[in-house]
Design a protein around this motif. Structure first.
Motif, short mmCIF file in Angstrom:
data_model
loop_
_atom_site.label_atom_id
_atom_site.label_comp_id
_atom_site.label_asym_id
_atom_site.label_seq_id
_atom_site.Cartn_x
_atom_site.Cartn_y
_atom_site.Cartn_z
N THR A 7 0.84 -1.19 0.00
CA THR A 7 0.00 0.00 0.00
C THR A 7 0.88 1.24 0.00
O THR A 7 1.81 1.34 0.81
N THR A 8 0.63 2.15 -0.92
CA THR A 8 1.38 3.40 -0.92
C THR A 8 0.62 4.43 -0.08
O THR A 8 -0.60 4.53 -0.18
N PHE A 35 10.85 3.46 1.90
CA PHE A 35 10.78 4.78 1.28
C PHE A 35 12.00 4.99 0.40
O PHE A 35 13.08 4.50 0.69
N ARG A 36 11.80 5.70 -0.69
CA ARG A 36 12.92 6.09 -1.55
C ARG A 36 12.88 7.60 -1.67
O ARG A 36 11.82 8.20 -1.84
N GLU A 37 14.05 8.20 -1.58
CA GLU A 37 14.12 9.66 -1.69
C GLU A 37 13.47 10.14 -2.98
O GLU A 37 13.50 9.47 -4.00
N HIS A 38 12.90 11.31 -2.90
CA HIS A 38 12.26 11.90 -4.08
C HIS A 38 12.69 13.36 -4.19
O HIS A 38 13.23 13.93 -3.26
N LEU A 39 12.43 13.90 -5.34
CA LEU A 39 12.70 15.31 -5.57
C LEU A 39 11.41 16.09 -5.37
O LEU A 39 10.33 15.57 -5.62
N LYS A 40 11.53 17.33 -4.95
CA LYS A 40 10.32 18.14 -4.77
C LYS A 40 9.55 18.28 -6.08
O LYS A 40 8.35 18.41 -6.09
N ALA A 41 10.28 18.23 -7.20
CA ALA A 41 9.64 18.39 -8.50
C ALA A 41 8.95 17.10 -8.97
O ALA A 41 8.23 17.12 -9.95
N LYS A 44 3.16 13.28 -8.20
CA LYS A 44 2.60 12.27 -7.30
C LYS A 44 2.74 10.88 -7.91
O LYS A 44 3.02 9.91 -7.22
N GLN A 45 2.54 10.79 -9.22
CA GLN A 45 2.66 9.50 -9.91
C GLN A 45 4.09 8.98 -9.77
O GLN A 45 4.31 7.81 -9.46
N ARG A 46 5.08 9.83 -10.00
CA ARG A 46 6.48 9.41 -9.91
C ARG A 46 6.83 9.02 -8.47
O ARG A 46 7.53 8.04 -8.25
N GLN A 47 6.34 9.78 -7.49
CA GLN A 47 6.57 9.43 -6.10
C GLN A 47 5.98 8.06 -5.78
O GLN A 47 6.60 7.25 -5.08
N GLU A 48 4.80 7.81 -6.31
CA GLU A 48 4.15 6.52 -6.04
C GLU A 48 4.91 5.37 -6.69
O GLU A 48 5.09 4.30 -6.10
N LEU A 49 5.41 5.57 -7.91
CA LEU A 49 6.20 4.53 -8.57
C LEU A 49 7.50 4.26 -7.82
O LEU A 49 7.93 3.11 -7.70
N ALA A 51 7.90 4.63 -4.58
CA ALA A 51 7.51 3.89 -3.37
C ALA A 51 7.22 2.43 -3.73
O ALA A 51 7.62 1.51 -3.01
N LEU A 52 6.54 2.22 -4.84
CA LEU A 52 6.23 0.87 -5.30
C LEU A 52 7.52 0.07 -5.54
O LEU A 52 7.66 -1.06 -5.08
#
Length: 131
Positions: A7-8, A35-41, A44-49, A51-52
């Motif tokens: 679950t994300t 969790f995997r680090e993300h960029l502020k830019a 939401k889709q990229r953040q979810e991928l 995390a997946l």
């Protein structure tokens, strides 16, 4: 083969994390977050991928992974098997363009293949298991 729910969820500090859970033989739940680090830019889709992919990389046995995701495009890609079609077409869509975030979809596909994971879509509405 074990069934694992992935679950994300949104993190209070920003970004998304993957929560893996499964029912142990004694009936209790095992739950852990990745969790995997993300960029502020990042969208939401990229953040979810991300995390997946982080959650899938933590699985160390063949499993049926039920993915409970929020972003409609990610959910459709999993539920309707688009990601498998994209893989077979070199990560290009019907118009011949590279799929958005294709490198993350490729990573997810490689993880699924390497770890013998069967990935399917989850519920439309879900709640996190009580631990």
């Amino acid at each position: 083969m074990v069934t694992i729910e992935l679950t994300t969820v949104n993190r209070s500090s920003g970004g998304m994390e993957a929560q893996l859970s499964f029912k142990k033989p004694d009936g209790s739940y095992y739950c852990r977050s990745y969790f995997r680090e993300h960029l502020k830019a990042d969208s939401k889709q990229r953040q979810e991928l991300k995390a997946l992919a982080a959650g899938l990389s933590a699985i160390n046995c063949p499993a049926h992974v039920i993915c409970n995701v929020h972003q409609s495009h990610v959910k459709s890609a999993i539920n309707q098997g688009w990601w498998i079609l994209w893989k077979n077409c070199g990560w290009k869509n019907q118009k011949g363009h590279l799929v958005r975030d294709w490198e993350l979809w490729r990573e997810i596909s490689e993880l699924a293949e390497k770890k013998s994971l069967i990935i399917s879509g989850g519920r439309d509405e879900f709640e996190r298991p009580k631990i």
